[in-house]
Design an enzyme around this catalytic site. Structure first.
Site, PDB file in Angstrom:
ATOM      1  N   SER A 191       2.054  -9.850  -0.715  1.00 56.37           N
ATOM      2  CA  SER A 191       1.720  -8.623  -0.566  1.00 56.37           C
ATOM      3  C   SER A 191       1.825  -7.917   0.697  1.00 56.37           C
ATOM      4  CB  SER A 191      -0.025  -8.319  -1.170  1.00 56.37           C
ATOM      5  OG  SER A 191      -0.578  -8.932  -0.389  1.00 56.37           O
TER       6      SER A 191
ATOM      7  N   LYS B  99       0.853  -1.249   0.001  1.00 54.43           N
ATOM      8  CA  LYS B  99      -0.208   0.017   0.051  1.00 54.43           C
ATOM      9  C   LYS B  99       0.853   1.178   0.075  1.00 54.43           C
ATOM     10  CE  LYS B  99      -4.030  -2.202   0.619  1.00 54.43           C
ATOM     11  NZ  LYS B  99      -5.073  -2.154  -0.760  1.00 54.43           N
TER      12      LYS B  99
ATOM     13  N   GLU C 154     -10.567   6.118   2.213  1.00 55.27           N
ATOM     14  CA  GLU C 154     -11.328   5.379   2.362  1.00 55.27           C
ATOM     15  C   GLU C 154     -10.174   4.217   3.276  1.00 55.27           C
ATOM     16  OE1 GLU C 154     -10.293   5.271  -0.421  1.00 55.27           O
ATOM     17  OE2 GLU C 154      -9.741   3.203  -0.611  1.00 55.27           O
TER      18      GLU C 154
HETATM   19  C1  LIG Z   1      -1.727  -6.958   2.512  1.00 57.49           C
HETATM   20  C2  LIG Z   1      -2.671  -6.928   1.489  1.00 57.49           C
HETATM   21  N1  LIG Z   1      -2.879  -7.413   0.182  1.00 57.49           N
HETATM   22  C3  LIG Z   1      -3.745  -7.076  -0.443  1.00 57.49           C
HETATM   23  C4  LIG Z   1      -4.891  -6.293  -0.358  1.00 57.49           C
HETATM   24  C5  LIG Z   1      -5.942  -6.157  -1.193  1.00 57.49           C
HETATM   25  O1  LIG Z   1      -5.705  -4.892  -1.901  1.00 57.49           O
HETATM   26  P1  LIG Z   1      -5.278  -4.814  -3.603  1.00 57.49           P
HETATM   27  O2  LIG Z   1      -6.024  -6.048  -4.265  1.00 57.49           O
HETATM   28  O3  LIG Z   1      -5.666  -3.523  -3.824  1.00 57.49           O
HETATM   29  O4  LIG Z   1      -3.905  -5.283  -3.434  1.00 57.49           O
HETATM   30  C6  LIG Z   1      -4.641  -5.403   0.928  1.00 57.49           C
HETATM   31  C7  LIG Z   1      -5.829  -4.568   1.246  1.00 57.49           C
HETATM   32  O5  LIG Z   1      -5.937  -4.063   2.215  1.00 57.49           O
HETATM   33  C8  LIG Z   1      -3.683  -6.086   1.699  1.00 57.49           C
HETATM   34  O6  LIG Z   1      -3.324  -5.239   3.031  1.00 57.49           O
END
Ligand SMILES: Cc1ncc(COP(=O)(O)O)c(C=O)c1O
Ligand SMILES: Cc1ncc(COP(=O)(O)O)c(C=O)c1O
Lengths: 260, 391, 391, 260
Positions: free
Chosen positions: C373, C92, C114
Site C-alpha cells: 500500500s 491514498k 482529516e
Molecule cells: C501506506 C498506507 N497503507 C495503509 C494505510 C491505512 O489506510 P487504509 O486502511 O484506508 O488503506 C495508510 C494510512 O495512512 C497508509 O499510509
C-alpha cells in the site's frame, strides 16, 4: 633510449635500485630528506607533486599530499626546488594527470626537463591515453614510467613494456599506495614484465619493511618505498633518522644482490 | 540510435572529452566492462530483462504530466517527465538496474558505489537487494552526518555504508575512495557509478541506461500532440538525468538546456581537466587542484560534469545555464503549490530556470519538456530549516 | 461490477453496517454527494478524466512485482501490487484524485480533510494544488508534533493545517473536527475523507475510487500467468487499500485477508457501534465510549474499520487477522533486504502476516497477492529510533 | 401524541419555553444546578449524556463532556440521578447514538422512561436512520426530538416536522454548539418549520446572551441555551449564580412573550 633508460640499465648491472618516495613540499625542508636518502644509498628519487584527488594513493600519502597543498606546493614550486637542489641521482616525478594537463603538456615537459627531472609516473594515465603526454615528454627527454598491475593480462604487459621508459613500475598488489604485510604478487607481476621486455622492473605498492624490500629485490631490479617513509616524516622523523631508515633498506637490497 | 548522441569512439571519447584515465590496475576491468556492456546491450535478452525489470520493479514507464497551472502562469506549455515516480524517487534507478543486471551477467557478486546525498547509494542498495548482490557504499563522512536517514535507509536495504574520511569528506572524495577500493576487489566487484561520469564505458553506459527517459518522453509527448518540444530542460549534477532525456531529442530541433547549480557550474566556471577517470570540464584552481562545488542541493554538489555534456556544450548542441540557491527554494514552492508535486532540490534548479526564462529566453507559447528528475521528500527537512532561517 | 462487493443499499448499508449517522445539517450534503457521485461515476467523461488524471499525474498503473527472493524464502509465490510507486507514496492518491475531481464537478472550490500521520493530508493537499482548490487539513495536535515534516509538506503544497486540540488530539478527533467544520462550510466545501469510512456515500465512493487497485492487479496477474491468486492480503486501517484490492477479487475464489494492527483491531476486539457517521465495528469501552487505538503505525491507529469490511467479515468472505508491533519492524527489514522495497509500517503489517502464515495458514506453493500500500520513507526515522532502542 | 407533545403544546399557550442545557455528571452536584434553573423559570431541561466523540459539539461542551466522562458519568449513572431528583419539568436527554446503541435501544428507552426522561435528542441520528430508535422510544413514551438545520430543504423539513415529537430543534446556524454573536438564520429555519408542521419550534445553537434569547423567542416557541451556561459552570459558578443567569434569560423570554 632516454637518458633514464641508459642510467637505469647501467644501474642494473651494479646493484638493486632503491627508490624512496617523497612528497614535494610536505615540509619546508623536504629536499634535505632527499639529500639524506641519497647519502644513505638511494638510487632514484620519486617525488610526488601533490594533487587534491590522489586516486591511486592510500591514507598516508593522501594525508601528506593534503599537507603539502596546504603549504602551497605546486608543480612549479617543486620543480623550482628540485632545480635548486640539483640532485645527482635521477629524479622521477609522480603526479596525477590533471596537474600536467592544467599546466599544459609541453610546458610541463619543458619545466620538468629544465628542473632535471628524468621521468614521470602518472598513475591515472594508462597506455590508452598515454600518447600525447609521452610524445611531448620523450621529446624533452623526460621518461614515461608505466605501471603493470597484477590484473594486467600478458598482452597489455607486452605493450606497457614496449612503452615504459626508464623502468616498469611493477605493482605488487591490487591496491593503492600504502603499507602491507608481504610482497603480494610481486613475483608473478615481475615475471610477466620480464617475459615482455628487457626494461628494469621495480617493485612497489605496499613495501613497508626492509625484509619486504629484500624479498622484493630478489624478485625485481629495484624497490620503491613510499608510504612507509612518508609516514615517518609525517610522524616528525628528522632527516638523520630518515637517513638511518634508508640505510637499513640499502643493506637489505645489497643483501638481496649478493644472494642473486 | 541518435546521430548527435551516438556512441563515443573506441577509446570512449566524446570529441575531446571522456576517455579512460585510470590506473593500469583498473584498465582491464574497464575493458572487460566495455566488452560486457557492448555484448549485453546488443543482446535482445538482456535488453528485454532490463526493460522488464524497470517495468515490473522500477515503475516504468513514468508518466508525462502536463503542468497546466504552471503553464498558464508562465505563458508557455510545460510537460514534465515524472522520474519522481520511479522506484526510490528519482531517475537513479534506471542506471542501477542496468548496472546490477550487468554485474550479474559478468558473474560478479558484489557492487560498490559512491554517494553524495545518498540517492544513488539508496538506489544501488535497492537494486543489489533485489538481485541478491552484496553492496558497499562509500559516502563522505560529512555527508553521512548530514544525510543520516539515507545511511539508515541503505543499511535497511542490507548495504554497508563506509564513511570516507579523506579530502573534503564529501562526494568527490567518495568517488576517489570507491575507485581506490575497486582496485582491491575488481575481480568479483562491479563499481556502480552514479552518473554519466568516470572512465569509459561509464559515461556512455550510464547515458544508455538513462536514455529510456528521453525515448519514453518523446513517444509520450506525441500522445499529447507534441511532435517536438521547443525546449528540453534538465538539471545537471554529473548529468545523467539530463543525458537520459536529451538522448530522446538530440536529433530533433529541440533546444537542450542543462541547468547547473551556480556553485557547481562546471560548464560555466570550469576548465578542461582530468578527474575520476575522465577528461571533462572541472572546477579547479590555478594549479589544477580540484575545487569543491557548493550547492544547496547535495546531488549537484559535484565539481565536474559528464564528458558528453562538455562535448555537447562544445558543439553548441546543448546549452548550460546556472541558477543560484536563492531562486531554487522559491521554484520548489511554486511547483508544489501549483501542481502538487514537491520536486527534489536538484530538480528545482530546472524549474527555477523555467521561471526565470519563460517569456524571455523561452518565447511565449513555447512547448517545454521538463525532466522532473526526482521527488523532494528527501529535502523537506532541509527546506523547512532554510525557510525558517535555521540554516 | 462485483456481486459480493456491489453497491450498498440506497441508505448506504452493507448488510447491517454503514448508513448515514450525521447531524441533519450535513445530511443534505451527504445526499448531494451521493447523487453527484452516482451521476459522475455513471458519466464516461468523468470516469475517463479520473483515469486520465491517475495515469498522467498519479503514476498509474502501478506495476505488479514478483517478489522472487521473498517467495523462495517462504515457499510460496508472492506478487506485490506496488502502490508505493503511486504519487505521494501510497494508494491514498487514488481516492483524493477522485474526490477532488468530484469537488470541482459539484462546483465547490475547497476541500477539507482529516489526517493522522499525514499521508492522506499530503495526498489531499496534492490533489487540491493540482486542481487549484483551497485546502484545509485537520490533524490532531499530538500528530502535528510527531509528524512535523508532513505538516510542512502540506504547507508547501499550499494547504492550511489546523491542529486539533480536542479529545485525544489524534486521528479520531481530527475526523470529529473535520465533521464539525464541514457543518460550517458545506456550501462551498467538500470533506475529502481518507478511507472507506464515514457516512454513506463515503465508504462506497472511496472503495470505488480505490478499486482501480484490484482491477489493475487482476489483469496484471494474468500477464504473469496467474488467473486467480490463492490469497489477497492487505493491511487495514480504515480499510481503503484493502477494499480497493479486494474489489478486484471478491467474486473469485481468492481468500481475502485484511491485516489489522493488534492494538487497533476493530474486527478482532471491536463491537458494533456508531461513530463518524457509520455503523461498524469499533473499539469501545463498557459504556460505548470509543477507545483509542494504539499502533506503531500511525495509519492503522484508528479505532474503527470501514463498514463494508465489517460486512465482509460477517459474511465470512474476508478474514481479518492482527499482528503485533514487534513483528512489524522485522517484516519491514525482511522486505527491504530481500526485495529492495522499504514498505510503509502500515504495509509491513501485511508482510508480517505473510511471514507468519506462510507454510501454515498459507499452504506451501500458494500464490499470494500482497497489496504494497505504501512506501516507508515516511517511517524511516521512526524505525531507526526503534531499532536503536530510542523509543 | 406523546406526553411531551401534550405538555409542550400546553406550555406554548402560556409562555416561551426556556430550555437550559446541562451536562450530566459534569460536577458531583450537577442536579442542584438543574433544580436552581427550574426555580429560576426553566421550562424544559436538556441533559447531555457525555460521549467520547461529540461530533455536533463545540469546544465548551466537548470540554464539559470530557470532564463528565472523567467523573465516570454514564447513561445509567445519569438516569439514576435523574430518577432520584425527579424534576417536575420535562427532561430531554441529549446524547450520541452510540451510547444508546451500545446499551441497547430497547433497554435504553426503558431506562430513560423509568428515569422520568420525556424525550431524547440524538444529533447524529437524522431521519434516514431514525426508525429503529424512534419506534422503541415511542413505545416507551420517550419522544424523539429532531433537528432542522439551515441547510434542510423544505421537503426534509416537512418530513422532520412529521417525525419530531415534543418540539423541533431549530438550529439557528450551520455550526456545532457554541457561543455566537447573533441569532443567525433562526428566522428562516423557524419559518420553514412553521410551514411544515404545527410542532413547537425551539431555537438553539449559539444562543449566548439574554438579548439573543429574547430575539430568538420572538421567532420561535422556545430557546435552548447550552454552551453559555456550561461555560459558567466550567468557570466555577455556583448554583445560585446560575439561578441568576437563568432568571435573566427568563425575563428576556417573558419580554418577548409580551411583545408578541
Ligand atoms: C501506506 C498506507 N497503507 C495503509 C494505510 C491505512 O489506510 P487504509 O486502511 O484506508 O488503506 C495508510 C494510512 O495512512 C497508509 O499510509
Ligand atoms: C533527483 C536528482 N536529480 C538530479 C541529480 C543529479 O544527478 P545527475 O546530474 O546525474 O542526473 C540527482 C543526484 O543525486 C538527484 O537525486
Amino acid at each position: 633510449m632516454t637518458s633514464l633508460d641508459t642510467r637505469l640499465r647501467d644501474l642494473r648491472t651494479r646493484r638493486k635500485a632503491l627508490v624512496p618516495y617523497f612528497i614535494g613540499g610536505l615540509t619546508e625542508d623536504w629536499t634535505t630528506y632527499v639529500s639524506a636518502s641519497i647519502l644513505a644509498g638511494a638510487d632514484v628519487i620519486e617525488v610526488g607533486v601533490p594533487f587534491s584527488d590522489p586516486m591511486m594513493d592510500g591514507p598516508v600519502i593522501q594525508a601528506g599530499a593534503l599537507r603539502a597543498l596546504g603549504n602551497a606546493a605546486t608543480l612549479e614550486s617543486i620543480c623550482h626546488e628540485l632545480s635548486a637542489a640539483s640532485f645527482e641521482v635521477p629524479i622521477v616525478v609522480m603526479t596525477y594527470y590533471n596537474v600536467l594537463h592544467h599546466f599544459g603538456l609541453e610546458r610541463s615537459a619543458e619545466l620538468l626537463a629544465q628542473s632535471g627531472v628524468a621521468g614521470v609516473i602518472v598513475p591515472d594515465l594508462a597506455i590508452e591515453e598515454l600518447t600525447p603526454w609521452r610524445d611531448v615528454a620523450t621529446a624533452a627527454d623526460v621518461s614515461s614510467v608505466l605501471m603493470v598491475a597484477p590484473s594486467s593480462p600478458d598482452e597489455r604487459v607486452r605493450r606497457i613494456g614496449e612503452l615504459s621508459q626508464g623502468f616498469v613500475y611493477a605493482a605488487a598488489r591490487m591496491a593503492v599506495t600504502g603499507q602491507a604485510a608481504d610482497v603480494g604478487d610481486a613475483s608473478r607481476v615481475v615475471g610477466a614484465v620480464r617475459a615482455a621486455c628487457d626494461t628494469p622492473a621495480y617493485v612497489g605498492i605496499g613495501i613497508t619493511t626492509a625484509e619486504h624490500a629484500r624479498e622484493a629485490a630478489t624478485i625485481g631490479d629495484g624497490v620503491i618505498v613510499g608510504s612507509a617513509l612518508v609516514q615517518r616524516i609525517l610522524d616528525g622523523a628528522s632527516a638523520q633518522e630518515l637517513e638511518g631508515a634508508i640505510s637499513t633498506f640499502r643493506r637489505a637490497l645489497d643483501q638481496a644482490s649478493s644472494e642473486a | 540510435m541518435s546521430a548527435v548522441m551516438g556512441p563515443p569512439d573506441a577509446g570512449g571519447h566524446f570529441g575531446t572529452f571522456g576517455g579512460r584515465f585510470v590506473p593500469e590496475a583498473l584498465m582491464p576491468a574497464c575493458l572487460e566492462l566495455d566488452a560486457a556492456f557492448r555484448d549485453a546491450w546488443g543482446d535482445p535478452d538482456f535488453v528485454a530483462e532490463y526493460h522488464r525489470t524497470l517495468r515490473e520493479f522500477g515503475g516504468r514507464p513514468t508518466p508525462v504530466t502536463y503542468l497546466g497551472r504552471l503553464s498558464e502562469r508562465l505563458g508557455i506549455s510545460v510537460y514534465a517527465k515524472r522520474e519522481d515516480l520511479a522506484h526510490t524517487g528519482s531517475h537513479k534507478i534506471n542506471n542501477v538496474v542496468g548496472q546490477a543486471l550487468l554485474t550479474r551477467r559478468m558473474g560478479k557478486t558484489r557492487v560498490i558505489a559512491e554517494t553524495g546525498a545518498g540517492q544513488h547509494g539508496v538506489a544501488t542498495a535497492t537494486a543489489a537487494a533485489r538481485l541478491g548482490l552484496a553492496c558497499t557504499v562509500y559516502m563522505g563522512e560529512v555527508d553521512t552526518v548530514r544525510q543520516a536517514l539515507n545511511v539508515f535507509r541503505m543499511e535497511l536495504l542490507g548495504a554497508t555504508v563506509v564513511p570516507v574520511t579523506s579530502g573534503s569528506r564529501t562526494l568527490k572524495d567518495a568517488v576517489n575512495e570507491a575507485l581506490r577500493e575497486w582496485v582491491t576487489c575488481v575481480a568479483d566487484t562491479h563499481y556502480c557509478i552514479g552518473s554519466v561520469m568516470g572512465p569509459h564505458p561509464f559515461p556512455w553506459m550510464v547515458r544508455e541506461f538513462q536514455s529510456v527517459i528521453g525515448v519514453e518522453a518523446a513517444n509520450q509527448l506525441r500522445e499529447f500532440g507534441v511532435t517536438t518540444p521547443d525546449f528540453v530542460v534538465a538539471c545537471v549534477g554529473g548529468g545523467s538525468n539530463a543525458a537520459g532525456v536529451f538522448a530522446g531529442f538530440a536529433d530533433s530541433s529541440a533546444q537542450l538546456i542543462g541547468v547547473e547549480a551556480a556553485g557547481g557550474s562546471a560548464v560555466g566556471l570550469g576548465m578542461p581537466g582530468v578527474l575520476h577517470g575522465m577528461r571533462s570540464l572541472l572546477l579547479q584552481d590555478d594549479h589544477g587542484q580540484i575545487e569543491e562545488a557548493y550547492s544547496i542541493s547535495a546531488g549537484l554538489d559535484y565539481p565536474g560534469i559528464g564528458p558528453e555534456h562538455a562535448h555537447l556544450a562544445d558543439l553548441g548542441r546543448a546549452r548550460y545555464v546556472a541558477v543560484g540557491d536563492d531562486v531554487v527554494i522559491e521554484a520548489l514552492q511554486v511547483l508544489s503549490q501549483l501542481e502538487g508535486i514537491i520536486p527534489a532540490l536538484e530538480t528545482a534548479h530546472a524549474v527555477a530556470w523555467l521561471l526565470r526564462a519563460a517569456g524571455d529566453e523561452i518565447p511565449a507559447r513555447s512547448t517545454v519538456l521538463l525532466n522532473l528528475s526526482g521527488r523532494g521528500d528527501k529535502d523537506v527537512a532541509q527546506v523547512r530549516s532554510i525557510l525558517r532561517g535555521e540554516s
